[in-house]
Design an enzyme around this catalytic site. Structure first.
Site, mmCIF file in Angstrom:
data_model
loop_
_atom_site.group_PDB
_atom_site.id
_atom_site.type_symbol
_atom_site.label_atom_id
_atom_site.label_comp_id
_atom_site.label_asym_id
_atom_site.label_seq_id
_atom_site.Cartn_x
_atom_site.Cartn_y
_atom_site.Cartn_z
ATOM 1 N N THR A 1 -6.703 10.818 -4.502
ATOM 2 C CA THR A 1 -6.659 10.501 -3.073
ATOM 3 C C THR A 1 -6.383 11.771 -2.272
ATOM 4 O O THR A 1 -6.963 11.984 -1.198
ATOM 5 C CB THR A 1 -5.554 9.456 -2.798
ATOM 6 O OG1 THR A 1 -5.706 8.418 -3.766
ATOM 7 C CG2 THR A 1 -5.655 8.864 -1.409
ATOM 8 N N GLU B 1 0.839 -1.210 0.000
ATOM 9 C CA GLU B 1 0.000 0.000 0.000
ATOM 10 C C GLU B 1 0.873 1.259 0.000
ATOM 11 O O GLU B 1 0.514 2.272 -0.595
ATOM 12 C CB GLU B 1 -0.952 -0.004 1.201
ATOM 13 C CG GLU B 1 -2.034 -1.071 1.138
ATOM 14 C CD GLU B 1 -2.975 -0.863 -0.031
ATOM 15 O OE1 GLU B 1 -2.564 -1.181 -1.183
ATOM 16 O OE2 GLU B 1 -4.104 -0.403 0.174
#
Ligand code: ADP
Length: 308
Positions: A181, A128
């Protein structure tokens, strides 16, 4: 074992009230991946289908995770990786997490189960970081453990698996727009009033209790988000119409999947999931935006082996 094929599920993080702390895995949507030992000692992505993703081992999440695990284990082999994506990255459905968790699971198998589940999770979290810059656990934990998970703490890392009521289904719509994001993070307030926090943790408690006791009404009442949704919904075209459509057709609750743009509805029963899929379709079909709609059960287990 020299080769294995796996399924790694798509995941819905946050689950309305559980911002950054809860997630669940889908049964019938996810990545198909193949891992094959090679003698070159190299990690090679040899095939990517269904998405435009980097082949460079330090940029592709699956390869980055594999590389680190093999290095730490001082393995004497390399691995060829094939990735077949069944849904597009950037959906808010944990695309990089599916790849990272899939790689952590598969490489662990190729290393004869050298690592514990929590260690596999830490490797997937490194994936991630490669994808988005921080070691977020929610999507990868749901993908590895299956069902619903609660990230109770990061230090120390503490993952709690929550039981899934048998008749729980999910409908997801993925409007194919890009939400950065950064924008999804920046739109949120830095602080929240105490009253709002109280509402939120009361609902998290309600949701966890409802999942444990298969109390569908309690699950529904608890799927309320006072913290994130009021801000982030502005980034998702027709969000209010989607939510109303879901609630009008019998959803227990609906909200934003991860940081969006996907929107999910949790429902009791497969038939209701199909009705909500049709209702979502009606909201979007005259818009200019491309979209995909999925219905699924909740994955009982996380990443699974496809071959013997
Ligand atoms: P989602 O919104 O579906 O959760 P992510 O936040 O997981 O999407 O991010 C996808 C990002 O990760 C993209 O920028 C993509 O290029 C990058 N990435 C790198 N390797 C992979 C991989 N194997 N699978 C998916 N995404 C990857």
């Amino acid at each position: 074992m020299d080769q294995l094929q796996i399924f790694s599920p798509a995941t819905v993080a946050n689950v309305s009230c559980g911002y950054d702390a809860m997630a669940f895995a889908l049964e019938s949507l996810g990545d198909e991946m193949t891992f094959r030992k090679n003698d070159s000692g190299q990690i090679r992505i040899v095939k990517i289908e269904g998405a435009d993703l980097p082949y460079e081992p330090n940029k592709n999440v699956a390869a980055a995770v594999a590389q680190r695990m093999l290095q730490d284990a001082a393995a004497d082999f390399g691995v060829d990786i094939e990735i077949v994506k069944k849904y597009k990255p950037g959906s808010g459905l944990g695309s990089s997490a599916a790849s990272g968790a899939g790689a952590a699971f598969a490489i662990n198998q190729l290393l004869n189960n050298r690592y514990t589940k929590l260690e596999q999770l830490k490797y997937a979290m490194f994936g991630e970081e490669v994808a988005c810059g921080s070691q977020i656990a929610d999507n990868v934990a749901a993908a590895l453990y299956g069902g619903f998970v609660l990230i109770r703490s990061y230090e120390p890392l503490d993952i709690v698996s929550i039981p899934t009521p048998a008749d729980l289904y999910v409908t997801v719509i993925h409007p194919q727009i890009e939400i950065k994001t950064e924008d999804a993070r920046n739109i949120l307030p830095k602080e929240i009033p105490m009253r709002t926090a109280v509402f939120q943790w009361a609902n998290v408690g309600g949701l966890i209790s409802g999942l444990h006791t298969a109390d569908y009404e309690l699950i529904g009442r608890s799927l309320t988000d006072h913290v994130v949704e009021p801000y982030r919904k502005k980034l998702i075209p027709h969000f209010d119409a989607l939510k109303s459509a879901a609630m009008d057709h019998g959803a227990l609750g609906a909200g934003i999947s991860g940081s969006g743009p996907s929107v999910f509805a949790l429902v009791k029963g497969e038939e209701t999931a199909d009705k909500i899929a049709a209702a979502f379709d009606k909201v979007y079909k005259n818009s200019e935006i491309e979209y995909r709609i999925y219905t699924s059960g909740i994955a009982k287990t996380g990443v699974t082996l496809r071959n013997k």
